[in-house]
Motif scaffolding. Sequence first.
Motif, PDB file in Angstrom:
ATOM      1  N   MET A  53       0.950   2.400   1.409  1.00  0.00           N
ATOM      2  CA  MET A  53       2.223   1.828   1.826  1.00  0.00           C
ATOM      3  C   MET A  53       3.155   1.637   0.633  1.00  0.00           C
ATOM      4  N   CYS A  56       4.595   5.025  -0.322  1.00  0.00           N
ATOM      5  CA  CYS A  56       5.566   5.482   0.678  1.00  0.00           C
ATOM      6  C   CYS A  56       6.892   4.749   0.527  1.00  0.00           C
ATOM      7  N   GLY A  57       6.840   3.433   0.380  1.00  0.00           N
ATOM      8  CA  GLY A  57       8.052   2.637   0.263  1.00  0.00           C
ATOM      9  C   GLY A  57       8.818   2.935  -1.014  1.00  0.00           C
ATOM     10  N   SER A  79       5.897   4.958   6.921  1.00  0.00           N
ATOM     11  CA  SER A  79       5.753   3.522   6.663  1.00  0.00           C
ATOM     12  C   SER A  79       5.605   2.734   7.960  1.00  0.00           C
TER      13      SER A  79
END
Length: 234
Positions: A53, A56-57, A79
């Motif tokens: 995560m 990805c962010g 996400s």
Amino acid sequence: MTKESDRIIKDINKELKKLTDVCVDEVSNREFSKKSKLPYKLASFIYSMSWRMKECGEAALMLIDCDMVHPSLTLIRCSLENAGIMYSASKIVEEAVGLEELPEDTDAKLMRLLFANKYWKEEQSEHDLEYRAERVATYIDAMDMDYPGVKKYYHYLCEFVHTNSDGVGQSYSYLDEINDKTYYGPQLNENHSLFPAFVITLQLALTIYNNQVQFVNDNFEQFVILCDKSIDKQ
């Protein structure tokens, strides 16, 4: 960038900071329980998923900062999927704590989170067939029950991520009817009308994700106790 979009991106960075605090480099495999393997399985999933995560962010923000908004949408959609599966993990803990005992299918659920896949049948082993991955829509639908609107945002993203009209023609061409010309190249940028919705969706995904991780952390000790009691009963 508008003041509203700038504020949202600042909030995204705050959520990423929270997420960074969850990402750990290593653990001792038996530090959670010396009786049950289930707490380790849950923790292992959360730590692995949190690194996913985080990347990805952060990568989505990097692409946005480089004015590559359309490629960032794939990571924003990912996400939301991450948030959905973490929501599912938190429900495992919520069910056990609510019942004050460990449901019989807890291990199977955790194993599915850790090892599920969807390889082609001819490539599957007996192990692969045992832990068949859920459709991502299952997680999105479940999350939408507690977070209304998530499913709608997810499907909007899919329209842009897929090679549909919004993802191709509307994202990479512009018809100028007045001058009778068509221009090609990226059309999504911080001035696009949908840009605030895109960054809000990333903020939403990170916020939901962090909330679910916090719930698990708040109830982890009780979950360990229930896991150990389950072993003692056997």
